[in-house]
Design a protein around this motif. Structure first.
Motif, PDB file in Angstrom:
ATOM      1  N   TRP A 138      13.132 -16.720 -10.601  1.00  0.00           N
ATOM      2  CA  TRP A 138      11.914 -15.858 -10.333  1.00  0.00           C
ATOM      3  C   TRP A 138      11.999 -14.697  -9.314  1.00  0.00           C
ATOM      4  CZ3 TRP A 138       9.511 -17.946 -14.053  1.00  0.00           C
ATOM      5  CH2 TRP A 138       9.762 -19.358 -14.057  1.00  0.00           C
TER       6      TRP A 138
ATOM      7  N   ASN B 203       9.467 -17.233 -19.799  1.00  0.00           N
ATOM      8  CA  ASN B 203       8.142 -17.000 -19.874  1.00  0.00           C
ATOM      9  C   ASN B 203       7.361 -18.000 -19.485  1.00  0.00           C
ATOM     10  OD1 ASN B 203       5.570 -15.824 -20.924  1.00  0.00           O
ATOM     11  ND2 ASN B 203       6.161 -16.587 -22.870  1.00  0.00           N
ATOM     12  N   VAL B 204       7.070 -18.406 -18.248  1.00  0.00           N
ATOM     13  CA  VAL B 204       6.387 -19.432 -17.835  1.00  0.00           C
ATOM     14  C   VAL B 204       5.149 -18.959 -17.065  1.00  0.00           C
ATOM     15  CG1 VAL B 204       6.589 -21.264 -16.095  1.00  0.00           C
ATOM     16  CG2 VAL B 204       8.302 -20.826 -17.527  1.00  0.00           C
ATOM     17  N   LYS B 205       4.103 -19.621 -17.157  1.00  0.00           N
ATOM     18  CA  LYS B 205       2.631 -19.495 -16.497  1.00  0.00           C
ATOM     19  C   LYS B 205       2.607 -20.619 -15.772  1.00  0.00           C
ATOM     20  CE  LYS B 205       0.986 -17.019 -20.324  1.00  0.00           C
ATOM     21  NZ  LYS B 205      -0.409 -16.807 -21.229  1.00  0.00           N
ATOM     22  N   GLY B 206       1.655 -20.367 -14.492  1.00  0.00           N
ATOM     23  CA  GLY B 206       1.421 -21.515 -13.637  1.00  0.00           C
ATOM     24  C   GLY B 206       2.592 -21.650 -12.703  1.00  0.00           C
TER      25      GLY B 206
ATOM     26  N   LYS C 235       5.711 -22.226 -10.166  1.00  0.00           N
ATOM     27  CA  LYS C 235       7.230 -21.923 -10.503  1.00  0.00           C
ATOM     28  C   LYS C 235       8.073 -22.399  -9.356  1.00  0.00           C
ATOM     29  CE  LYS C 235       5.886 -17.264 -12.807  1.00  0.00           C
ATOM     30  NZ  LYS C 235       5.951 -16.005 -12.661  1.00  0.00           N
TER      31      LYS C 235
END
Length: 366
Positions: free
Chosen positions: A245, A256-259, A261
């Motif tokens: 990140w 590609n990650v949401k929420g 981390k």
């Protein structure tokens, strides 16, 4: 206890044997007792196989591979009529800072009560209870208060010394912080003092742990993970200490990650510092990554960061072994604590932390 004697130790939630190995090494170093394995209970098949393979005196008849919630605890009496010491690293899932922190409301929170049953059954001279640092804040601190009260009143009653150990301060090449509660039978008149830190000025680095003594090519559990071209390319943009990140990774190689981390995702070690905490589970990007090579560590490298010797053979599949290593107590950390316990039993002085510094963050000093 003036004469050297066999010191029988039983364990619940034993894991692969980090606490047991630490106790054995402490007995060997201090020469005050001979360590004797009494029995151990764990619910994970490969973990039990590892314990039997490596811990002195352990056999298929003395290691019970069962769920403690359905286990007949009378079997412990059959394995050993008495124990001098008791160790239990009760499951930490519901107290960990990673996750939902359900505390006493979770499936695992109340499992410490089986330790209370052992204390009532055997009335050992001492016990060692281990859990994650997150226990100090679970349920707004109420979980720890209840656990301490219950342990204090268990069986013959115990005098407790809880302390949040930072194992990197004791020579473990890993920033691993664990709450350890040591209890002595009240009638013994012993108040345990946490041993003084040995490595405040010079931590053991990840590089020293892994490379100072080269790992032999035929070492146990040293198979490398095959990294995909995408992962290799992604790692090439991550500097030591960075993760997926905060590194400058081109968009084509970003996750590609949401929420949420997690900071440990594809995080590289820093060669000259202790490792970050080794964990036993997690998906892609959680396997701990080499500081210069574009790859995850091998299980043997992880085991070194946990201070397991190279002749300690973990049993089972690659992922099962990863789980065992990540959930274990570092033997070198346990060794320091058991050395202090054995000296306390003999009334031998040792360097310890000052009384004013023996407290748990978030709780009132006594």
């Amino acid at each position: 206890m003036k004469n050297k004697k066999q010191l029988k130790i039983g364990e619940l939630f034993s894991g692969p044997g980090g606490l047991a190995l630490g106790a054995y090494l402490a007995a060997k170093k201090t020469q005050l007792f001979d360590y004797e394995h009494a029995w151990a209970v764990d619910n994970h098949e490969h973990t039990c196989e590892t314990y039997i393979r490596n811990i002195k005196g352990a056999t298929p008849d003395s290691v019970f591979c069962e769920d403690i919630r359905t286990f007949n605890m009378k079997n412990l009496r059959n394995a050993s009529d008495k124990i001098d010491g008791f160790a239990f690293g009760f499951p930490c899932n519901d107290f960990s800072v990673v996750g939902e922190q359900k505390g006493m409301q979770g499936d695992f929170g109340p499992l410490y009560t089986y330790g209370l049953k052992v204390l009532r059954m055997f009335e050992p001279d001492f016990f060692v209870a281990e859990n994650v640092s997150g226990l100090t804040s679970a349920n707004q601190g109420e979980a720890l208060k209840k656990i301490l009260k219950d342990l204090e009143q268990a069986g013959p009653k115990y005098v407790l010394t809880p302390y949040l150990y930072k194992f990197e301060e004791y020579g473990v090449p890993q920033a691993r912080h664990r709450l350890i509660i040591v209890g002595f039978k009240k009638s013994l008149g012993i108040k345990f003092k946490p041993p003084k830190q040995t490595h405040l000025k010079k931590f053991v680095s990840a590089k020293d742990a892994i490379e100072k003594t080269p790992i032999k090519k035929d070492a146990y559990n040293n198979e490398k993970t095959v990294q995909s071209d995408l992962v290799v390319k992604r790692l090439s943009y991550i500097l030591p200490g960075q993760n997926a990140w905060n590194a400058a990774i081109p968009k084509a190689y970003q996750l590609n990650v949401k929420g949420a981390k997690l900071s440990q995702i594809y995080k590289r070690l820093e060669a000259e510092k202790p490792s970050y905490t080794i964990t036993g589970s997690g998906g892609g990007g959680t396997h701990v990554y080499h500081w210069s090579e574009n790859r995850a560590l091998t299980n043997r490298e992880r085991a070194r960061l946990q201070t397991f010797p190279d002749n300690f053979e973990f049993m089972g599949s690659k992922e099962s072994i990863r789980r065992q290593i990540g959930m274990a107590v570092p033997p070198d950390g346990a060794k320091v604590i058991f050395e202090a316990i054995f000296k306390s039993l003999h009334g031998i002085e040792y360097d310890h932390i000052k009384d004013d510094d023996i407290y748990i963050p978030g709780m009132k000093r006594k």
